[in-house]
Design a protein around this motif. Structure first.
Motif, PDB file in Angstrom:
ATOM      1  N   LEU A   1     146.449  47.260 148.358  1.00  0.00           N
ATOM      2  CA  LEU A   1     145.802  48.552 148.525  1.00  0.00           C
ATOM      3  C   LEU A   1     144.906  48.568 149.757  1.00  0.00           C
ATOM      4  O   LEU A   1     144.913  49.532 150.534  1.00  0.00           O
ATOM      5  N   SER A   2     144.132  47.505 149.957  1.00  0.00           N
ATOM      6  CA  SER A   2     143.199  47.490 151.084  1.00  0.00           C
ATOM      7  C   SER A   2     143.950  47.524 152.412  1.00  0.00           C
ATOM      8  O   SER A   2     143.550  48.225 153.355  1.00  0.00           O
ATOM      9  N   THR A   3     145.070  46.804 152.483  1.00  0.00           N
ATOM     10  CA  THR A   3     145.860  46.786 153.714  1.00  0.00           C
ATOM     11  C   THR A   3     146.469  48.158 153.986  1.00  0.00           C
ATOM     12  O   THR A   3     146.478  48.646 155.119  1.00  0.00           O
ATOM     13  N   ILE A   4     147.015  48.801 152.927  1.00  0.00           N
ATOM     14  CA  ILE A   4     147.623  50.122 153.088  1.00  0.00           C
ATOM     15  C   ILE A   4     146.594  51.125 153.606  1.00  0.00           C
ATOM     16  O   ILE A   4     146.847  51.884 154.556  1.00  0.00           O
ATOM     17  N   LEU A   5     145.408  51.140 153.004  1.00  0.00           N
ATOM     18  CA  LEU A   5     144.402  52.130 153.375  1.00  0.00           C
ATOM     19  C   LEU A   5     143.820  51.866 154.760  1.00  0.00           C
ATOM     20  O   LEU A   5     143.491  52.796 155.504  1.00  0.00           O
ATOM     21  N   GLN A   6     143.648  50.594 155.128  1.00  0.00           N
ATOM     22  CA  GLN A   6     143.136  50.283 156.457  1.00  0.00           C
ATOM     23  C   GLN A   6     144.131  50.730 157.535  1.00  0.00           C
ATOM     24  O   GLN A   6     143.761  51.316 158.550  1.00  0.00           O
ATOM     25  N   ASN A   7     145.435  50.469 157.265  1.00  0.00           N
ATOM     26  CA  ASN A   7     146.452  50.945 158.199  1.00  0.00           C
ATOM     27  C   ASN A   7     146.479  52.468 158.256  1.00  0.00           C
ATOM     28  O   ASN A   7     146.731  53.071 159.303  1.00  0.00           O
ATOM     29  N   LEU A   8     146.204  53.099 157.089  1.00  0.00           N
ATOM     30  CA  LEU A   8     146.218  54.553 157.034  1.00  0.00           C
ATOM     31  C   LEU A   8     145.127  55.147 157.926  1.00  0.00           C
ATOM     32  O   LEU A   8     145.359  56.125 158.655  1.00  0.00           O
ATOM     33  N   THR A   9     143.935  54.581 157.880  1.00  0.00           N
ATOM     34  CA  THR A   9     142.847  55.113 158.714  1.00  0.00           C
ATOM     35  C   THR A   9     143.177  54.971 160.195  1.00  0.00           C
ATOM     36  O   THR A   9     142.900  55.865 161.004  1.00  0.00           O
ATOM     37  N   GLU A  10     143.774  53.846 160.584  1.00  0.00           N
ATOM     38  CA  GLU A  10     144.144  53.660 161.987  1.00  0.00           C
ATOM     39  C   GLU A  10     145.221  54.668 162.409  1.00  0.00           C
ATOM     40  O   GLU A  10     145.172  55.220 163.512  1.00  0.00           O
ATOM     41  N   ARG A  11     146.191  54.920 161.528  1.00  0.00           N
ATOM     42  CA  ARG A  11     147.250  55.868 161.849  1.00  0.00           C
ATOM     43  C   ARG A  11     146.699  57.291 161.964  1.00  0.00           C
ATOM     44  O   ARG A  11     147.134  58.079 162.813  1.00  0.00           O
ATOM     45  N   ILE A  12     145.738  57.632 161.098  1.00  0.00           N
ATOM     46  CA  ILE A  12     145.138  58.975 161.146  1.00  0.00           C
ATOM     47  C   ILE A  12     144.390  59.175 162.460  1.00  0.00           C
ATOM     48  O   ILE A  12     144.496  60.233 163.113  1.00  0.00           O
ATOM     49  N   ALA A  13     143.630  58.178 162.877  1.00  0.00           N
ATOM     50  CA  ALA A  13     142.883  58.293 164.133  1.00  0.00           C
ATOM     51  C   ALA A  13     143.822  58.478 165.325  1.00  0.00           C
ATOM     52  O   ALA A  13     143.568  59.287 166.224  1.00  0.00           O
ATOM     53  N   ASP A  14     144.935  57.757 165.323  1.00  0.00           N
ATOM     54  CA  ASP A  14     145.892  57.901 166.427  1.00  0.00           C
ATOM     55  C   ASP A  14     146.617  59.242 166.361  1.00  0.00           C
ATOM     56  O   ASP A  14     146.863  59.877 167.386  1.00  0.00           O
ATOM     57  N   LEU A  15     146.989  59.680 165.135  1.00  0.00           N
ATOM     58  CA  LEU A  15     147.769  60.907 164.989  1.00  0.00           C
ATOM     59  C   LEU A  15     146.983  62.143 165.394  1.00  0.00           C
ATOM     60  O   LEU A  15     147.508  63.036 166.062  1.00  0.00           O
ATOM     61  N   LEU A  16     145.686  62.197 165.031  1.00  0.00           N
ATOM     62  CA  LEU A  16     144.872  63.388 165.270  1.00  0.00           C
ATOM     63  C   LEU A  16     143.935  63.239 166.467  1.00  0.00           C
ATOM     64  O   LEU A  16     143.097  64.128 166.705  1.00  0.00           O
ATOM     65  N   SER A  17     144.029  62.097 167.199  1.00  0.00           N
ATOM     66  CA  SER A  17     143.129  61.849 168.344  1.00  0.00           C
ATOM     67  C   SER A  17     141.671  61.955 167.888  1.00  0.00           C
ATOM     68  O   SER A  17     140.836  62.591 168.538  1.00  0.00           O
ATOM     69  N   ALA A  18     141.401  61.343 166.724  1.00  0.00           N
ATOM     70  CA  ALA A  18     140.041  61.358 166.164  1.00  0.00           C
ATOM     71  C   ALA A  18     139.403  59.994 166.384  1.00  0.00           C
ATOM     72  O   ALA A  18     140.080  58.964 166.410  1.00  0.00           O
ATOM     73  N   HIS A  19     138.070  59.999 166.556  1.00  0.00           N
ATOM     74  CA  HIS A  19     137.387  58.715 166.762  1.00  0.00           C
ATOM     75  C   HIS A  19     136.906  58.125 165.451  1.00  0.00           C
ATOM     76  O   HIS A  19     136.389  57.001 165.419  1.00  0.00           O
ATOM     77  N   TYR A  20     137.097  58.857 164.303  1.00  0.00           N
ATOM     78  CA  TYR A  20     136.657  58.341 163.009  1.00  0.00           C
ATOM     79  C   TYR A  20     137.653  58.793 161.936  1.00  0.00           C
ATOM     80  O   TYR A  20     138.147  59.929 161.949  1.00  0.00           O
ATOM     81  N   ALA A  21     137.957  57.882 160.998  1.00  0.00           N
ATOM     82  CA  ALA A  21     138.791  58.193 159.831  1.00  0.00           C
ATOM     83  C   ALA A  21     138.334  57.335 158.665  1.00  0.00           C
ATOM     84  O   ALA A  21     137.936  56.169 158.866  1.00  0.00           O
TER      85      ALA A  21
END
Length: 824
Positions: free
Chosen positions: A425-445
Motif C-alpha cells: 500500500l505504501s509503495t502504491i500511494l507514494q508512486n501515486l503522489t509522484e504521478r499526480i504531481a507530474d500529470l497536473l504539473s503540481a508541486h504538491y500531492a
C-alpha cells in the motif's frame, strides 16, 4: 421521337408475349404433373378396391374351412361315427345360401378297411342332405398325405367322388384324431369351381368401379383355381391371358403394367393375398379405362385455358398500350427535355391517380428541385472557398484538442499501469503522489485514507519529505480532504491560502484540487493536488483527469488494504492453531495415563482382586469401566487429530494378515450389541485372503469405527461386514439396515466435529471424529472410502486397500496432513 416510341411498343409487346408464354408453360407443367398425380391416385384406388375384393372373397371361401373344423372336432375321440350329428350339421351348412359348400365328405375307418360317407346338398323343398356310403374305398397317396397335416389343407381342382356331381371342385380338408391323438380320418367339403367363379363375379361387381376386368385366382403354388371376365373385357380365349398373369405373378415382369395383354393393348395388373387361405387374387384392367377419362378431361381444360389466355392477352395488350405505352412514351420525351436543360416543358398526366400519374408528378417535382438546385449551386459556388478555409481551421483546432486529450489519457493510463503490479500500500500511494504531481504539473500531492473506524483519516503519502507528518491522523471531517470525502464530489479551491478550513500541513499550497477515492460508491480516502498562486488555475480538465486516475487507482488501493489485513489475519490464525494443537496434544496425552490406571484398578476391583464385591457393585463397576473406556476412545481420537494436524502421524505399513485384524474388530463389535435390541451381526469373509501392506492397528481402528457406527444407528435389523478380493485392491464393506443419512447432510459427514441432525435429536453418542479419522487413515494407505445410503433403508460404507506394496516404499511410512485436507 417516333423511333423511341416504336422501340417501347415492341418491348412492351415482347414483355406481354413472354409473360403469356411463361404462363402457358407453367399451366402445361401443372396439367402434366396433375395428370401423373391423378393416374397415381387412380392406380392406388384400384389397388385398394382389389384388396377389398380379395378380403371379401377370402371371407366367403374360408367359411367352408369352418365347416370342416366343426365336423373334425365332433369326430375327434369318437369310437363310432355320430351319423345323426354329422347329417344335421352337414344339412344345415349346405342349406345356407351364402355358404359355398355343396358336398360334405368323411373318410373314416370301417372294419379292416375304410369307408367314405358323402352328404349331398339337399334339393328343395327338402332340408335333409342325401347320404351316400362308399365301402372299401381308399384315397390316393396325395390325399392320404393330408392326414399328417394339422389344420385346414386345400386340394387342387379335381372331380368329385360322387357320380351325381360334375365339374371341378376345390376341397377344404381337415384330419380328425382318435383317443391316442393319432390321425383317424379326414373330413373335407367340396366347393365347385363354378360357384367360386360366381362369388368372384358378385364380389367384383360389388366392390369394383370398372366393368373392364380380368380376374384370376391361384393357390400358393401359383396354380390357377378359378377366373372371372368382366362384361366389358371381351370374349377372347383366356389361355394367353392366364399365362401372362402367371408369368407376372412369378416375377418375370416387375412393372405394374403388361403390354400386349389380350386385345386391350396395355393393362394394369395388381395382386392381393387372401390372408386366410394363402391364395392370390390377380386382376387386370385395361390401361385405356384409366387414361381415356383423364385425357378427355385434361383436353377440355387445356382448350378452355387456351381460349381464356388468348382473350386475356388481347385485352391486356389493348389496355397496356392505352394506359402504359403511350403515357410512358410522352413521359420519356419529357424526361429527355428536362435532362437537356429545358425547364419550361409541360408534363402531362399529372391528374391521373395511377402509377403513371405518380410518375408524372415525380417528374414535375424533379424539375422543380433541379431549378432550385441550380440556384443553390450558383450561390454555393460563390462562397465555397470561404467555407473550405473555415472548415480547415476548425479541423486543425479539433485535431490539436484530440491530440492533447489523447496525451492526457495516455499519461493517466501509464500512471495506472505503473501501480497495478504492486500490492504494498505504501509503495502504491507514494508512486501515486509522484504521478499526480507530474500529470497536473503540481508541486504538491498527498493521499489521505479513512481508518477502519471511519471516524478518522490518515496521511499515508505526500510529495513532502517531512517524516513527522507521515501517518498523521486527524478527524475525518477536517480540512479539504475531509470535506471532499464527506460530499463525495471533487472540489477546486482557487483561494486555498485564505480558506478558513485550511490545515497548516501543505506549505506553499495556495490553490488546491481534491478528488475522493471511491470504492462501490463509498469514499475510502481523498487525493489532493496543490499549486502556487502564480501557476495556472485548476480547471475542469484537470479535475476530469484526476478523477479518472482516482477511479482507476481506488480498487488497487482497496485491494492492497485488504491484502495487508488478510496477511495479518492469517498470521494470527496460524499462531492460534499452533497453540490449540499443542494444547490438545498435551492435554490428551496427560489424560490417557491416569485414565488407563483408573480403568485397570476398577477392572481388578470388579474381578475381586482387592476383596469380595457384591453383584450390585460388579454391575456399577462395569458401567463405570465402559464409560471410562468410551472416554479413552474420545481421548485417543483427539490425540489422533492433534497428530494429524501437527503432521506427526506415523503409519507402520508392512505385509500383514487381515484375519487377526478382522477378528479383533468383530469381537469389539459383539461387545457393543445390547440385549434390548434385535440386531444381527453377519460376516462374509473369504478363506483365501492374502497378506496386504497395511498398518494393522490403524485398519482395525477403521473397521471398529464403521462397525460401531452401524450398530449405534441400527435399532433393529442387520449389520454386515463383507470382504471382497479384487485384482488390484481388497474391498471392505460395512452395511446396515438403520436409519440412513439424508442427502443434504452427506457433505458434512466427513468433516471434523460434525454430526447429523437426526443423531443429535435421538441422543446418539459421538463426537464427529470417527469418520474423518477413518477416511484419513484409508487414504494414507493409498485407498478410497465411499458411502451409499438411503433414508429409512440403511447405509453402506466401503473402503479399499492396495493388495501390493510399491517397490522401494519404506516399511515405516510417515504421513503428514493439515486440517484443511481433513475438512475438504
Amino acid at each position: 421521337m417516333f423511333r423511341s416510341s416504336s422501340i417501347q411498343r415492341r418491348l412492351l409487346f415482347l414483355l406481354v408475349s413472354l409473360t403469356f408464354c411463361t404462363i402457358l408453360m407453367v399451366v402445361l407443367l401443372i396439367i402434366s404433373t396433375g395428370r401423373n398425380f391423378i393416374v397415381k391416385q387412380t392406380v392406388q384406388t384400384y389397388d385398394e378396391e382389389h384388396q377389398n375384393i380379395a378380403q371379401a372373397l377370402d371371407s366367403r371361401i374360408t367359411r367352408a374351412a369352418t365347416v370342416t373344423q366343426m365336423l373334425a372336432s365332433t369326430l375327434t375321440r369318437q369310437t363310432n361315427l355320430p351319423l345323426n350329428m354329422l347329417w344335421q350339421v352337414s344339412s344345415s351348412s349346405m342349406i345356407d345360401a351364402d355358404n359355398l359348400v355343396k358336398r360334405v365328405n368323411v373318410y373314416a375307418p370301417f372294419r379292416d378297411s375304410h369307408q367314405v360317407i358323402i352328404f349331398e346338398q339337399p334339393l328343395p323343398p327338402s332340408n335333409t342332405a342325401a347320404l351316400t356310403r362308399l365301402l372299401d374305398t381308399d384315397l390316393n397317396a396325395t390325399q392320404l398325405a393330408t392326414l399328417d397335416v394339422a389344420g385346414v389343407s386345400w386340394w387342387e381342382p379335381a372331380a368329385s367322388l360322387s357320380q351325381n356331381f360334375s365339374g371341378p371342385v376345390i376341397s377344404a380338408v381337415t384330419p380328425y384324431y382318435g383317443f391316442d391323438n393319432q390321425p383317424a380320418g379326414l373330413v373335407w367339403v367340396d366347393l365347385p369351381v363354378q360357384a367360386i367363379q360366381q362369388v368372384m363375379s358378385e364380389t367384383v361387381t360389388t366392390y369394383s368401379q370398372s366393368r373392364y376386368s380380368y380376374t384370376l385366382l391361384v393357390n400358393e403354388h401359383n396354380v390357377p383355381l378359378a377366373r372371372y371376365q368382366g362384361e366389358g373385357s371381351g370374349n377372347s380365349n383366356d389361355a394367353p391371358e392366364t399365362a401372362q398373369l402367371l408369368r407376372w405373378v412369378q416375377g418375370e415382369q416387375s412393372a405394374n403394367f403388361i403390354d400386349q395383354f389380350s386385345d386391350w393393348g396395355s393393362a394394369l395388373v395388381t395382386s392381393s393375398s387372401l390372408p386366410q387361405t394363402g391364395w392370390k387374387l390377380i386382376m387386370a384392367i385395361p390401361a385405356n379405362a384409366i387414361y381415356n377419362p383423364i385425357n378427355d378431361n385434361l383436353l377440355q381444360i387445356v382448350i378452355a385455358l387456351l381460349i381464356g389466355l388468348f382473350i386475356i392477352y388481347s385485352v391486356a395488350k389493348s389496355v397496356i398500350n392505352q394506359r402504359i405505352a403511350i403515357p410512358l412514351t410522352d413521359l420519356t420525351n419529357a424526361a429527355q427535355e428536362i435532362g437537356s436543360g429545358e425547364m419550361r416543358y409541360l408534363i402531362g398526366y399529372q391528374n391521373q391517380r395511377d402509377e403513371i400519374g405518380k410518375l408524372a408528378k415525380a417528374l414535375e417535382y424533379m424539375k422543380t428541385n433541379l431549378v432550385f438546385s441550380y440556384d443553390e449551386l450558383a450561390r454555393w459556388s460563390r462562397t465555397l472557398e470561404q467555407r473550405v478555409n473555415q472548415r480547415t481551421r476548425e479541423l486543425e483546432s479539433a485535431q490539436k484538442e484530440a491530440q492533447a486529450t489523447a496525451a492526457e489519457l495516455q499519461a493517466v493510463y501509464d500512471a495506472s499501469i505503473s501501480l497495478v503490479s504492486d500490492y504494498q500500500l505504501s509503495t502504491i500511494l507514494q508512486n501515486l503522489t509522484e504521478r499526480i504531481a507530474d500529470l497536473l504539473s503540481a508541486h504538491y500531492a498527498a493521499v489521505w485514507l479513512l481508518t477502519n473506524d471511519k471516524l478518522h483519516m490518515q496521511l499515508i503519502a505526500s510529495t513532502l519529505e517531512d517524516h513527522n507528518l507521515m501517518n498523521l491522523t486527524l478527524p475525518a471531517d477536517k480540512g479539504l480532504a475531509g470535506m471532499t470525502m464527506r460530499e463525495g464530489q471533487p472540489i477546486i479551491m482557487e483561494d486555498y491560502a485564505h480558506w478558513r478550513g485550511r490545515l497548516d500541513l501543505h506549505a506553499g499550497v495556495e490553490q488546491a484540487l481534491c478528488v475522493p477515492l471511491m470504492f462501490f460508491n463509498k469514499p475510502i480516502g481523498a487525493v489532493l493536488a496543490g499549486r502556487k498562486q502564480e501557476d495556472p488555475v485548476f480547471n475542469l480538465n484537470d479535475q476530469r483527469l484526476l478523477t479518472l486516475l482516482a477511479n482507476l487507482v481506488s480498487p488497487m488501493v482497496r485491494n492492497a488494504q485488504l491484502y495487508a489485513r488478510l496477511g495479518e489475519a492469517m498470521r494470527e490464525t496460524k499462531q492460534a492453531n499452533e497453540v490449540k494443537t499443542r494444547f490438545l496434544a498435551s492435554v490428551t496425552h496427560e489424560l490417557r495415563t491416569p485414565l488407563n490406571l483408573i480403568i485397570n484398578n476398577m477392572d481388578f476391583m470388579r474381578i475381586g482382586e482387592f476383596g469380595v464385591v457384591g453383584d450390585e457393585q460388579i454391575m456399577r463397576l462395569g458401567q463405570t469401566i465402559r464409560s471410562a473406556e468410551h472416554l479413552l476412545y474420545l481421548i485417543n481420537d483427539l490425540l489422533d487429530v492433534s497428530k494429524i494436524e501437527a503432521g506427526e502421524m506415523q503409519l507402520f505399513i508392512q505385509m500383514s494378515d487381515p484375519y487377526p485384524m478382522l477378528e479383533d474388530a468383530l469381537d469389539s463389535a459383539v461387545a457393543l450389541l445390547d440385549e434390548g435390541r434385535t440386531v444381527a451381526l453377519q460376516a462374509d469373509i473369504p478363506e483365501n485372503l492374502p497378506q496386504i501392506p497395511m498398518d494393522a492397528r490403524r485398519i482395525r481402528q477403521v473397521v471398529t469405527n464403521l462397525l460401531s457406527n452401524a450398530i449405534k444407528f441400527t435399532a433393529e435389523g442387520d449389520v454386515k461386514i463383507q470382504v471382497r478380493l479384487l485384482p488390484e485392491v481388497i474391498e471392505f464393506g460395512i452395511s446396515d439396515t438403520g436409519m440412513g443419512i439424508p442427502d443434504d447432510e452427506l457433505d458434512k459427514m466427513f468433516k471434523m466435529f460434525e454430526r447429523t441432525n437426526r443423531a443429535r435429536q435421538m441422543g446418539i453418542e459421538g463426537t464427529g471424529l470417527g469418520l474423518p479419522i477413518s477416511r484419513y487413515l484409508v487414504e494414507a494407505h493409498g485407498g478410497e472410502m465411499i458411502v451409499t445410503t438411503e433414508v429409512g433403508k440403511g447405509s453402506t460404507f466401503t473402503f479399499t486397500l492396495p493388495r501390493y506394496q510399491a517397490e522401494g516404499e519404506p516399511e515405516v511410512k510417515r504421513v503428514t496432513t493439515t486440517m484443511e485436507r481433513m475438512q475438504s
